[in-house]
Scaffold this motif. Structure first.
Motif, PDB file in Angstrom:
ATOM      1  N   LYS A   6      12.076 -30.077  13.427  1.00  0.00           N
ATOM      2  CA  LYS A   6      13.274 -30.154  14.252  1.00  0.00           C
ATOM      3  C   LYS A   6      14.077 -31.446  13.808  1.00  0.00           C
ATOM      4  O   LYS A   6      15.298 -31.332  13.700  1.00  0.00           O
ATOM      5  N   GLN A   7      13.408 -32.475  13.158  1.00  0.00           N
ATOM      6  CA  GLN A   7      14.311 -33.441  12.574  1.00  0.00           C
ATOM      7  C   GLN A   7      14.863 -32.993  11.026  1.00  0.00           C
ATOM      8  O   GLN A   7      15.759 -33.872  10.843  1.00  0.00           O
ATOM      9  N   HIS A   8      14.225 -32.115  10.567  1.00  0.00           N
ATOM     10  CA  HIS A   8      15.008 -31.813   9.259  1.00  0.00           C
ATOM     11  C   HIS A   8      15.680 -30.413   9.392  1.00  0.00           C
ATOM     12  O   HIS A   8      15.962 -29.943   8.376  1.00  0.00           O
ATOM     13  N   ARG A   9      16.059 -29.849  10.463  1.00  0.00           N
ATOM     14  CA  ARG A   9      16.552 -28.506  10.690  1.00  0.00           C
ATOM     15  C   ARG A   9      17.858 -28.453   9.909  1.00  0.00           C
ATOM     16  O   ARG A   9      18.749 -29.380  10.041  1.00  0.00           O
ATOM     17  N   ILE A  10      18.060 -27.344   9.383  1.00  0.00           N
ATOM     18  CA  ILE A  10      19.339 -27.037   8.899  1.00  0.00           C
ATOM     19  C   ILE A  10      20.291 -26.913   9.848  1.00  0.00           C
ATOM     20  O   ILE A  10      20.168 -25.825  10.706  1.00  0.00           O
ATOM     21  N   SER A  11      21.544 -27.498   9.921  1.00  0.00           N
ATOM     22  CA  SER A  11      22.431 -27.310  10.736  1.00  0.00           C
ATOM     23  C   SER A  11      23.123 -25.766  10.979  1.00  0.00           C
ATOM     24  O   SER A  11      23.177 -25.093   9.812  1.00  0.00           O
ATOM     25  N   GLY A  12      23.394 -25.478  12.069  1.00  0.00           N
ATOM     26  CA  GLY A  12      23.984 -23.986  12.262  1.00  0.00           C
ATOM     27  C   GLY A  12      23.147 -22.980  12.660  1.00  0.00           C
ATOM     28  O   GLY A  12      23.687 -22.009  12.670  1.00  0.00           O
ATOM     29  N   GLY A  13      21.754 -23.327  12.695  1.00  0.00           N
ATOM     30  CA  GLY A  13      20.915 -22.166  12.944  1.00  0.00           C
ATOM     31  C   GLY A  13      20.897 -22.104  14.594  1.00  0.00           C
ATOM     32  O   GLY A  13      21.296 -22.913  15.302  1.00  0.00           O
ATOM     33  N   ILE A  14      20.471 -20.972  14.967  1.00  0.00           N
ATOM     34  CA  ILE A  14      20.714 -20.749  16.463  1.00  0.00           C
ATOM     35  C   ILE A  14      19.110 -20.883  16.935  1.00  0.00           C
ATOM     36  O   ILE A  14      19.202 -20.673  18.222  1.00  0.00           O
ATOM     37  N   GLY A  15      18.273 -21.214  16.283  1.00  0.00           N
ATOM     38  CA  GLY A  15      16.917 -21.551  16.819  1.00  0.00           C
ATOM     39  C   GLY A  15      16.062 -20.313  17.181  1.00  0.00           C
ATOM     40  O   GLY A  15      14.916 -20.546  17.929  1.00  0.00           O
ATOM     41  N   GLY A  16      16.495 -19.088  16.592  1.00  0.00           N
ATOM     42  CA  GLY A  16      15.623 -17.957  17.061  1.00  0.00           C
ATOM     43  C   GLY A  16      14.057 -17.879  16.643  1.00  0.00           C
ATOM     44  O   GLY A  16      13.169 -17.320  17.042  1.00  0.00           O
ATOM     45  N   ASP A  17      13.988 -18.588  15.438  1.00  0.00           N
ATOM     46  CA  ASP A  17      12.670 -18.833  15.034  1.00  0.00           C
ATOM     47  C   ASP A  17      11.864 -19.974  14.971  1.00  0.00           C
ATOM     48  O   ASP A  17      11.144 -20.381  14.635  1.00  0.00           O
ATOM     49  N   ASP A  18      12.540 -20.630  16.220  1.00  0.00           N
ATOM     50  CA  ASP A  18      11.774 -22.229  16.589  1.00  0.00           C
ATOM     51  C   ASP A  18      10.336 -21.924  16.725  1.00  0.00           C
ATOM     52  O   ASP A  18       9.389 -22.693  16.213  1.00  0.00           O
ATOM     53  N   ARG A  79      18.505 -29.050  -3.915  1.00  0.00           N
ATOM     54  CA  ARG A  79      17.754 -29.105  -2.703  1.00  0.00           C
ATOM     55  C   ARG A  79      16.199 -29.071  -2.935  1.00  0.00           C
ATOM     56  O   ARG A  79      15.329 -28.998  -1.810  1.00  0.00           O
ATOM     57  N   THR A  80      15.760 -28.862  -4.154  1.00  0.00           N
ATOM     58  CA  THR A  80      14.320 -28.826  -4.210  1.00  0.00           C
ATOM     59  C   THR A  80      13.877 -29.673  -5.404  1.00  0.00           C
ATOM     60  O   THR A  80      12.951 -29.801  -5.782  1.00  0.00           O
ATOM     61  N   THR A  81      14.297 -31.005  -5.420  1.00  0.00           N
ATOM     62  CA  THR A  81      14.207 -32.028  -6.164  1.00  0.00           C
ATOM     63  C   THR A  81      12.626 -32.463  -5.975  1.00  0.00           C
ATOM     64  O   THR A  81      11.913 -32.971  -6.833  1.00  0.00           O
ATOM     65  N   ALA A  82      12.356 -32.128  -4.877  1.00  0.00           N
ATOM     66  CA  ALA A  82      11.009 -32.810  -4.565  1.00  0.00           C
ATOM     67  C   ALA A  82       9.816 -31.969  -5.024  1.00  0.00           C
ATOM     68  O   ALA A  82       8.672 -32.371  -5.248  1.00  0.00           O
ATOM     69  N   ARG A  83      10.142 -30.956  -5.617  1.00  0.00           N
ATOM     70  CA  ARG A  83       9.286 -29.915  -6.369  1.00  0.00           C
ATOM     71  C   ARG A  83       9.332 -30.252  -7.784  1.00  0.00           C
ATOM     72  O   ARG A  83       8.855 -29.517  -8.707  1.00  0.00           O
ATOM     73  N   ALA A  84      10.020 -31.349  -8.221  1.00  0.00           N
ATOM     74  CA  ALA A  84      10.422 -31.256  -9.901  1.00  0.00           C
ATOM     75  C   ALA A  84       9.090 -31.557 -10.619  1.00  0.00           C
ATOM     76  O   ALA A  84       9.076 -30.616 -11.670  1.00  0.00           O
ATOM     77  N   GLU A  85       8.038 -31.987 -10.115  1.00  0.00           N
ATOM     78  CA  GLU A  85       6.812 -32.150 -10.649  1.00  0.00           C
ATOM     79  C   GLU A  85       6.032 -30.745 -10.859  1.00  0.00           C
ATOM     80  O   GLU A  85       5.255 -30.812 -11.408  1.00  0.00           O
ATOM     81  N   SER A  86       6.396 -29.730 -10.015  1.00  0.00           N
ATOM     82  CA  SER A  86       5.806 -28.649  -9.967  1.00  0.00           C
ATOM     83  C   SER A  86       6.412 -27.362 -10.767  1.00  0.00           C
ATOM     84  O   SER A  86       5.587 -26.331 -11.051  1.00  0.00           O
ATOM     85  N   VAL A  87       7.538 -27.676 -11.338  1.00  0.00           N
ATOM     86  CA  VAL A  87       7.984 -26.564 -12.232  1.00  0.00           C
ATOM     87  C   VAL A  87       7.228 -26.174 -13.390  1.00  0.00           C
ATOM     88  O   VAL A  87       6.875 -27.350 -14.124  1.00  0.00           O
ATOM     89  N   TYR A 135       9.644 -29.317   6.477  1.00  0.00           N
ATOM     90  CA  TYR A 135       9.003 -28.075   7.335  1.00  0.00           C
ATOM     91  C   TYR A 135       7.516 -27.660   6.990  1.00  0.00           C
ATOM     92  O   TYR A 135       7.150 -28.340   6.052  1.00  0.00           O
ATOM     93  N   PRO A 136       6.962 -27.151   7.894  1.00  0.00           N
ATOM     94  CA  PRO A 136       5.439 -26.689   7.271  1.00  0.00           C
ATOM     95  C   PRO A 136       5.698 -25.843   6.530  1.00  0.00           C
ATOM     96  O   PRO A 136       6.708 -24.987   6.367  1.00  0.00           O
ATOM     97  N   SER A 137       4.754 -25.150   5.774  1.00  0.00           N
ATOM     98  CA  SER A 137       4.935 -24.058   4.956  1.00  0.00           C
ATOM     99  C   SER A 137       3.613 -23.217   4.890  1.00  0.00           C
ATOM    100  O   SER A 137       2.629 -23.710   5.012  1.00  0.00           O
ATOM    101  N   LEU A 138       3.787 -21.986   4.352  1.00  0.00           N
ATOM    102  CA  LEU A 138       2.925 -20.979   4.119  1.00  0.00           C
ATOM    103  C   LEU A 138       2.691 -21.095   2.617  1.00  0.00           C
ATOM    104  O   LEU A 138       3.714 -20.841   1.892  1.00  0.00           O
TER     105      LEU A 138
END
Ligand code: ZN
Length: 149
Positions: A6-18, A79-87, A135-138
């Protein structure tokens, strides 16, 4: 203390998937299902599109399914620079078993040699991290592949 995502939530969402994200952060996969007619609601909604009920359940779902689609990413986007090492890395869209076709995204772990539409995969849940924007991830692995950690 609230959920970290919730600290990183994309603004504008309605929270249906919280509830989905809260469960994932607790290490569980839960998807939305109408409490009245039983229809799976994914993406999650506050009101059932079939019967109009506002009541929903969030049953536990086993993270297994089949590859519906996939894409290989060869560069780190803004928005995915944290994945730069993984490409390059592969993101799957997986149709989850027993959910009337609910589809979830996730990065492929392990070898991609046997990757194909319709391949069987199993997911593992990972805690919030910078590479998943807080966010957590699958993450998915082909059921025939050995995953090295
Ligand atoms: Zn319903």
């Amino acid at each position: 203390m609230g959920s970290r995502f919730k600290q990183h939530r994309i603004s504008g969402g309605i929270g249906g998937d919280d509830r989905f994200w809260e469960a994932l952060e607790d290490g569980e996969l839960r998807l939305c299902r109408c409490g009245s007619c039983g229809a799976w609601q994914w993406p999650a909604h506050f009101r059932c599109g079939r019967c109009g009920s506002w009541e929903h359940d969030w049953p536990l779902v086993e993270p297994v399914g089949t590859v519906y689609s996939w894409t290989r990413t060869h560069m780190a986007f803004p928005r995915t620079t944290a994945r730069a090492e993984s490409v390059p890395y592969v993101v799957l869209l997986v149709e989850v078993d027993g959910t009337d076709g609910a589809r979830l995204h996730g990065v492929l772990e392990g070898p991609a040699d046997a990757l194909a539409i319709g391949a069987r995969v199993r997911g593992t849940i990972h805690p919030p991290a910078d590479e998943s924007l807080g966010y957590p991830s699958l993450r998915w692995a082909l059921e025939t592949a050995e995953v090295s950690r």
